[in-house]
Design a protein around this motif. Structure first.
Motif, PDB file in Angstrom:
ATOM      1  N   THR A  75      45.602 -61.162 -24.621  1.00 32.02           N
ATOM      2  CA  THR A  75      44.734 -59.993 -24.476  1.00 32.02           C
ATOM      3  C   THR A  75      44.679 -59.539 -23.026  1.00 32.02           C
ATOM      4  OG1 THR A  75      43.400 -60.743 -26.349  1.00 32.02           O
ATOM      5  CG2 THR A  75      42.428 -59.074 -24.913  1.00 32.02           C
ATOM      6  N   ALA A  76      44.649 -60.480 -22.107  1.00 29.49           N
ATOM      7  CA  ALA A  76      44.629 -60.131 -20.677  1.00 29.49           C
ATOM      8  C   ALA A  76      45.857 -59.305 -20.311  1.00 29.49           C
ATOM      9  CB  ALA A  76      44.559 -61.388 -19.827  1.00 29.49           C
ATOM     10  N   ARG A  77      47.021 -59.733 -20.762  1.00 29.17           N
ATOM     11  CA  ARG A  77      48.249 -58.991 -20.450  1.00 29.17           C
ATOM     12  C   ARG A  77      48.255 -57.630 -21.143  1.00 29.17           C
ATOM     13  NH1 ARG A  77      50.575 -64.424 -20.411  1.00 29.17           N
ATOM     14  NH2 ARG A  77      50.710 -64.375 -22.697  1.00 29.17           N
ATOM     15  N   SER A  78      47.716 -57.591 -22.360  1.00 34.91           N
ATOM     16  CA  SER A  78      47.687 -56.330 -23.106  1.00 34.91           C
ATOM     17  C   SER A  78      46.822 -55.291 -22.411  1.00 34.91           C
ATOM     18  CB  SER A  78      47.177 -56.588 -24.527  1.00 34.91           C
ATOM     19  OG  SER A  78      47.086 -55.385 -25.257  1.00 34.91           O
ATOM     20  N   VAL A  79      45.588 -55.653 -22.045  1.00 36.05           N
ATOM     21  CA  VAL A  79      44.704 -54.667 -21.421  1.00 36.05           C
ATOM     22  C   VAL A  79      45.186 -54.312 -20.021  1.00 36.05           C
ATOM     23  CG1 VAL A  79      42.716 -55.322 -22.818  1.00 36.05           C
ATOM     24  CG2 VAL A  79      43.043 -56.394 -20.575  1.00 36.05           C
ATOM     25  N   ALA A  80      45.858 -55.244 -19.345  1.00 34.76           N
ATOM     26  CA  ALA A  80      46.418 -54.914 -18.028  1.00 34.76           C
ATOM     27  C   ALA A  80      47.485 -53.832 -18.154  1.00 34.76           C
ATOM     28  CB  ALA A  80      46.992 -56.173 -17.374  1.00 34.76           C
ATOM     29  N   ARG A  81      48.238 -53.864 -19.249  1.00 32.00           N
ATOM     30  CA  ARG A  81      49.247 -52.825 -19.470  1.00 32.00           C
ATOM     31  C   ARG A  81      48.616 -51.462 -19.728  1.00 32.00           C
ATOM     32  NH1 ARG A  81      52.170 -57.205 -21.955  1.00 32.00           N
ATOM     33  NH2 ARG A  81      51.213 -56.754 -23.992  1.00 32.00           N
ATOM     34  N   TYR A  82      47.346 -51.451 -20.110  1.00 34.35           N
ATOM     35  CA  TYR A  82      46.637 -50.186 -20.285  1.00 34.35           C
ATOM     36  C   TYR A  82      46.192 -49.597 -18.945  1.00 34.35           C
ATOM     37  CZ  TYR A  82      46.006 -51.569 -25.221  1.00 34.35           C
ATOM     38  OH  TYR A  82      46.191 -51.950 -26.527  1.00 34.35           O
ATOM     39  N   ASP A  83      46.402 -50.342 -17.847  1.00 34.57           N
ATOM     40  CA  ASP A  83      45.982 -49.919 -16.500  1.00 34.57           C
ATOM     41  C   ASP A  83      44.476 -49.940 -16.312  1.00 34.57           C
ATOM     42  OD1 ASP A  83      48.495 -49.582 -15.323  1.00 34.57           O
ATOM     43  OD2 ASP A  83      48.700 -47.578 -16.176  1.00 34.57           O
ATOM     44  N   VAL A  84      43.788 -50.908 -16.954  1.00 36.76           N
ATOM     45  CA  VAL A  84      42.360 -51.048 -16.690  1.00 36.76           C
ATOM     46  C   VAL A  84      42.157 -51.432 -15.223  1.00 36.76           C
ATOM     47  CG1 VAL A  84      41.771 -51.664 -19.057  1.00 36.76           C
ATOM     48  CG2 VAL A  84      42.321 -53.478 -17.407  1.00 36.76           C
ATOM     49  N   ASP A  85      40.980 -51.128 -14.723  1.00 36.02           N
ATOM     50  CA  ASP A  85      40.662 -51.417 -13.329  1.00 36.02           C
ATOM     51  C   ASP A  85      40.030 -52.788 -13.154  1.00 36.02           C
ATOM     52  OD1 ASP A  85      41.151 -48.590 -12.100  1.00 36.02           O
ATOM     53  OD2 ASP A  85      39.959 -48.250 -13.910  1.00 36.02           O
TER      54      ASP A  85
END
Length: 290
Positions: A263-273
């Motif tokens: 999940t961490a890698r997934s949301v990071a790919r969304y460009d979350v801050d």
């Protein structure tokens, strides 16, 4: 001696944590700008949540950002605790058996100070106390940490916005060397709007997932919109980033509560801050291996 050791350890480790925080001029979508990683209720997978040991554990792990929850006692003291009652994380039922339903607002600060807020987590933490907000802020200062502060259940505590801001000001957290080290957030839009109106320079975040069409309204008083990762999409982050918040930056997104590497890698790919986690070290390792 313990306090000096914590401070020294934190100073040595903060360089690592800084790598996880995007600089103010980092461009959205720039792969070099990793999300900030926030220790949820302190490093709450490893120490009892919202306590000073959880703050210290986050510091030892090398994280500068911690999140907490603020509520108010019967006699007006601001305390750091998540639930609106004392049952789950203290021994209130044992100490005060006739005081059901053990609501925070029905107990004085002195009564809450008697409670054990650590044994539920593990015997090593027996005797840990519910900290006051003032105690919590001073420990953060000692550890050179930053704070994502949630006004919890503000509908139960009329005027808590003004009271919290007054305490933050008295402790020096509303400017000077604390610049950039504080975000105030809430699930209650009205409460957050009050904070913004009282202290327009303060960074604020709305907890939740407003519809994309509603985001421009939130951008008038919130610098961040912070949704659950379960409701997050790449399109939502892009829509938020397309808007300008009250301080001239794009509307930022911190997501919660991410406790696994995928999940961490997934949301990071969304460009979350930012990514809020009970296991910030796991999130850091996942991002470093991206």
């Amino acid at each position: 001696m313990y306090a000096r050791a914590i401070a020294a350890t934190t100073t040595a480790l903060l360089g690592t944590a800084t790598l996880l925080t995007p600089t103010s001029d980092a461009r959205v979508g720039d792969v070099r700008a990793r999300p900030a990683v926030v220790a949820h209720r302190g490093a709450s997978a490893y120490a009892p949540e919202n306590t000073l040991p959880a703050v210290d554990t986050a510091a030892r792990l090398g994280f500068s950002w911690v999140e907490n929850d603020v509520q108010r006692t019967k006699d007006g003291e601001l305390v750091v605790i998540h639930d609106d009652n004392l049952k789950r994380t203290t021994n209130a039922e044992e100490v005060f058996p006739g005081r059901a339903p053990w609501k925070v607002k029905d107990f004085t600060a002195a009564e809450i100070a008697r409670l054990d807020a650590g044994s539920w987590f593990g015997p090593a933490y027996a005797g840990t106390r519910v900290p006051t907000l003032k105690q919590y802020l001073r420990r953060l200062d000692l550890n050179h940490e930053k704070l994502l502060l949630e006004l919890k259940n503000p509908e139960l505590y009329p005027g808590i916005e003004q009271q919290t801001l007054k305490l933050l000001g008295n402790e020096g957290w509303l400017g000077g060397r604390y610049s950039g080290r504080l975000i105030v957030q809430s699930f209650d839009a009205g409460s957050l709007r009050t904070v913004h109106d009282l202290k327009p320079a303060l960074t604020t975040g709305f907890l939740g997932t407003p519809a994309k069409a509603e985001l421009p309204g939130y951008a008038r008083f919130a610098d961040l919109v912070n949704p659950s990762h379960r409701k997050l999409t790449k399109g939502y982050v892009t829509a938020a980033h397309a808007l300008t918040g009250p301080h001239g930056r794009h509307l930022r997104v911190f997501t919660w509560t991410v406790n696994d590497a995928d999940t961490a890698r997934s949301v990071a790919r969304y460009d979350v801050d930012g990514i809020i986690s009970n296991k910030p070290d796991l999130v850091r390792a996942a991002l470093n291996g991206r």
